[in-house]
Motif scaffolding. Structure first.
Motif, PDB file in Angstrom:
ATOM      1  N   UNK B 351       0.850  -1.193   0.000  1.00 45.05           N
ATOM      2  CA  UNK B 351       0.000   0.000   0.000  1.00 45.05           C
ATOM      3  C   UNK B 351       0.883   1.240   0.000  1.00 45.05           C
ATOM      4  N   UNK B 352       0.924   1.925  -1.137  1.00 39.82           N
ATOM      5  CA  UNK B 352       1.798   3.100  -1.282  1.00 39.82           C
ATOM      6  C   UNK B 352       1.039   4.411  -1.094  1.00 39.82           C
ATOM      7  N   UNK B 353      -0.260   4.360  -1.304  1.00 45.29           N
ATOM      8  CA  UNK B 353      -1.082   5.557  -1.166  1.00 45.29           C
ATOM      9  C   UNK B 353      -2.522   5.194  -1.449  1.00 45.29           C
ATOM     10  N   UNK B 354      -3.368   6.180  -1.519  1.00 43.73           N
ATOM     11  CA  UNK B 354      -4.746   5.937  -1.927  1.00 43.73           C
ATOM     12  C   UNK B 354      -5.322   7.202  -2.531  1.00 43.73           C
ATOM     13  N   UNK B 355      -6.413   7.050  -3.250  1.00 50.90           N
ATOM     14  CA  UNK B 355      -7.160   8.224  -3.698  1.00 50.90           C
ATOM     15  C   UNK B 355      -8.596   8.073  -3.239  1.00 50.90           C
ATOM     16  N   UNK B 356      -9.202   9.196  -2.933  1.00 47.09           N
ATOM     17  CA  UNK B 356     -10.616   9.223  -2.580  1.00 47.09           C
ATOM     18  C   UNK B 356     -11.316  10.148  -3.557  1.00 47.09           C
ATOM     19  N   UNK B 357     -12.471   9.693  -4.030  1.00 49.97           N
ATOM     20  CA  UNK B 357     -13.306  10.528  -4.897  1.00 49.97           C
ATOM     21  C   UNK B 357     -14.578  10.854  -4.155  1.00 49.97           C
ATOM     22  N   UNK B 358     -14.929  12.138  -4.086  1.00 49.93           N
ATOM     23  CA  UNK B 358     -16.267  12.492  -3.601  1.00 49.93           C
ATOM     24  C   UNK B 358     -17.084  12.924  -4.813  1.00 49.93           C
ATOM     25  N   UNK B 359     -18.328  12.503  -4.812  1.00 49.10           N
ATOM     26  CA  UNK B 359     -19.216  12.880  -5.918  1.00 49.10           C
ATOM     27  C   UNK B 359     -20.647  12.809  -5.415  1.00 49.10           C
ATOM     28  N   UNK B 360     -21.553  13.508  -6.097  1.00 49.99           N
ATOM     29  CA  UNK B 360     -22.933  13.525  -5.597  1.00 49.99           C
ATOM     30  C   UNK B 360     -23.619  12.177  -5.788  1.00 49.99           C
ATOM     31  N   UNK B 361     -23.212  11.424  -6.783  1.00 50.32           N
ATOM     32  CA  UNK B 361     -23.809  10.101  -7.016  1.00 50.32           C
ATOM     33  C   UNK B 361     -22.725   9.044  -6.827  1.00 50.32           C
ATOM     34  N   UNK B 362     -23.043   8.035  -6.044  1.00 49.08           N
ATOM     35  CA  UNK B 362     -22.023   7.034  -5.717  1.00 49.08           C
ATOM     36  C   UNK B 362     -21.548   6.291  -6.970  1.00 49.08           C
ATOM     37  N   UNK B 363     -22.456   6.072  -7.933  1.00 44.86           N
ATOM     38  CA  UNK B 363     -22.037   5.350  -9.147  1.00 44.86           C
ATOM     39  C   UNK B 363     -21.023   6.172  -9.955  1.00 44.86           C
ATOM     40  N   UNK B 364     -21.195   7.489  -9.947  1.00 44.54           N
ATOM     41  CA  UNK B 364     -20.220   8.341 -10.635  1.00 44.54           C
ATOM     42  C   UNK B 364     -18.873   8.289  -9.926  1.00 44.54           C
ATOM     43  N   UNK B 365     -18.918   8.249  -8.604  1.00 45.02           N
ATOM     44  CA  UNK B 365     -17.672   8.164  -7.842  1.00 45.02           C
ATOM     45  C   UNK B 365     -16.958   6.845  -8.117  1.00 45.02           C
TER      46      UNK B 365
END
Lengths: 392, 392
Positions: B351-365
């Protein structure tokens, strides 16, 4: 500065100034894998507590500035009162410094700042140069005197109500400005990259502490009609394009009684009015600044939740090592985040920390923030002061 | 540990283990004004890059553990494989250590963990002890062998499909468990204070990488019916009350084909499945953990936005200093936050890092997260490996 490959650390970022803005910048940058060096004269200043390297030195010390810039891939600021002549030389020699020393030099002088904005058709209040005790004829009162250099957090600003008040004007090169009878003070954080990409955070309301003239509460989003918010964002965006800014900028504005927007002042760095973005926006102002100065794409600026920020100022009649009271009670308020900067000494009205409240309704967030402000006190442990003294 | 007055620093927190969890814990704690000391054998490990102090030493070294605990107001962990006997002695001598060494000792042994949960009527899959090559009679296949001690990220876990597979079982003290044909794997972060205050974050879905058996994607909120989410939160809350946990805990669960919830495993620390809380919740798991172990009120856990997290794993056929590609493209995805931990060496599946996506619709995220996962690669610069090797 597009790069196909990054090694760890992603890059070395130098920050001139190690206060709370530098600390929060460093934290976001280190989250992303950057290396941070800070130049500041105070041992163990807030940013030094989170940075990789701390160069002890003054912001006007040519050797120290050169050392910082030469070891950094890109250099930026947490304060504006720095030696721009030295930085200009270093920029001319090919070093990446954002915002540019040339721009910083303009913004350091409130008169030149306003002149440049006016030249670019950015709406501002009527103003002119004044060097007390000399004043132009035909003055319209009330007016506001602003010292051209070195003022901050209300220092160097004075309202002159009538002709007799001119005798009490601050004896320094100044500009005088029409007193704006505003409905609200607004602010927008605007980020811009070297390649011209530009993004605005939401419009917020700034509520000021009349005693210290320090921003007391920031309300996001501003409770203003949609067309005013759009106008404010457009004016803010245009201002930063006009000055060719790279980095993040706090654009402070007045919303006038007839819903016009006037730019009051531009800060060439992350700004108190943008602290709420840490908890409440997709990308916070500190990450956005790092992205902008490092040549990375800018992040989304949308508001995930209404939010209100209040500053925690050192109490007005004590100084010394900070003592915090009421923290348990404040942390019991749902949605509250507590930030304490790690300054070793509390002084009257010094910014010691802040709290942000997120809530589904902005009015509920305001009520909680007001409660938190009453609950949490920061006093200096050493001694009580008879007279209040204003210090950052 | 209610205190009326706090001085700066608010308290000294010791963290055993200096990986990414320690780094993110340290960042949140320092934001609030705590002092952080880390014990870890690796010079300049991720947490050391953000902490105030780094004690170089092993997690089983009695002297170093004692040094850390004695200089800290409260001690906690970023890993579970530590010397609990030494910590128990220190706790008995009156030092605050959370979660308790006694609990940690129970959780370190997967068999005892499950036994305690079953005793407290927490729903778990049927299990029993097995010490290969000895197995109980009357086994129902398929079943899952789990080594009692030392497994993580899929190591020490093996699916045994039939009686012949027993010959390939891992030769270590184990438990064997009914193979659960689950619909989804779920997780809930549960925080609990010493005074019994307890709060749960939202229920999330964990999607695993079949090759490495490492969590690949975390989806918040889980796409499950409301009654299943409530059931999962109740089971998770009850689990932590049952084991008298103090701190934050990652409770991993199965959602079975008939919508039942079974606890799979409990991690006594912040957890990969809770990283999304940094961007998406009122209070993130790291701040919540600090609040819990420092005796402060717990924060609100509500979701401000749907979010999806993907781990950035070291590529499977190289090792050495990490090289990141595709970062520019990933950062162009709106709502993406990039975390890089600062490990000096990339290893396959590390595990070198991570990314998080926030979006209004979970499917888009989810779609953006999948795209980000493809865009960003982390390889080791030193050499290519022929055979893949799994390392944390």
């Amino acid at each position: 500065m597009y790069r196909k490959r990054f090694h760890f650390p992603l890059g070395k970022i130098g920050i001139i100034g190690g206060g709370q803005l530098g600390k929060m910048m460093a934290q976001q940058a280190k989250r992303m894998g950057f290396h941070i060096a800070v130049l500041d004269p105070t041992p163990n200043c807030p940013a030094a507590q989170t940075a990789d390297e701390h160069i002890l030195g003054d912001f006007f010390d040519e050797n120290k500035l050169t050392e910082l810039v030469e070891k950094s891939d890109v250099t930026t600021y947490d304060i504006e009162h720095v030696n721009t002549a030295v930085l200009q030389k270093l920029a001319d020699a090919g070093h990446d410094i954002h915002p540019s020393p040339h721009l910083l030099e303009i913004l350091q002088d409130k008169l030149r700042q306003k002149e440049v904005l006016r030249e670019h058709h950015v709406p501002v209040a009527a103003f002119q140069q004044a060097d007390p005790p000399d004043f132009p004829a035909n003055l319209q009162f009330p007016l506001v005197q602003k010292v051209r250099h070195g003022g901050y957090d209300g220092r160097g600003v004075m309202v002159l109500r009538d002709r007799r008040a001119l005798a009490n004007a601050i004896p320094a090169p100044s500009m005088i400005e029409t007193f704006v009878d505003f409905k609200k003070e607004l602010a927008v954080m605007v980020a811009r990259s070297a390649d011209g990409e530009i993004k605005c955070h939401p419009v917020v309301e700034m509520v000021f502490n009349d005693e210290a003239n320090i921003c007391d509460m920031v309300i996001a989003p501003a409770r203003i009609p949609q067309h005013c918010a759009e106008r404010a964002r457009n004016v803010a965006r245009h201002s930063i394009e006009a000055i060719d800014g790279v980095g993040i900028f706090g654009v402070e504005m007045f919303l006038t009684q007839d819903d016009d927007v006037l730019v009051n002042e531009i800060a060439a760095r992350p700004h108190n009015s943008g602290h709420y973005t840490i908890e409440a926006c997709s990308t916070c102002q500190f990450e956005q600044h790092i992205r902008a100065v490092a040549g990375l794409p800018l992040g989304a600026t949308n508001l995930l939740s209404p939010a209100v920020m209040v500053n925690l100022l050192g109490c007005c009649n004590s100084e010394g090592p900070p003592v915090i009271e009421g923290l348990h009670e404040a942390l019991s308020l749902p949605g509250l985040s507590f930030h304490f900067y790690g300054k070793k000494v509390s002084l009257p009205f010094r910014k010691m920390g802040h709290v942000t409240i997120v809530d589904t309704a902005v009015e509920d967030a305001i009520a909680k923030a007001a409660k938190a402000k009453k609950l949490v006190t920061v006093t200096g442990a050493d001694r009580s002061l008879k007279k209040s003294r204003v210090q950052m």
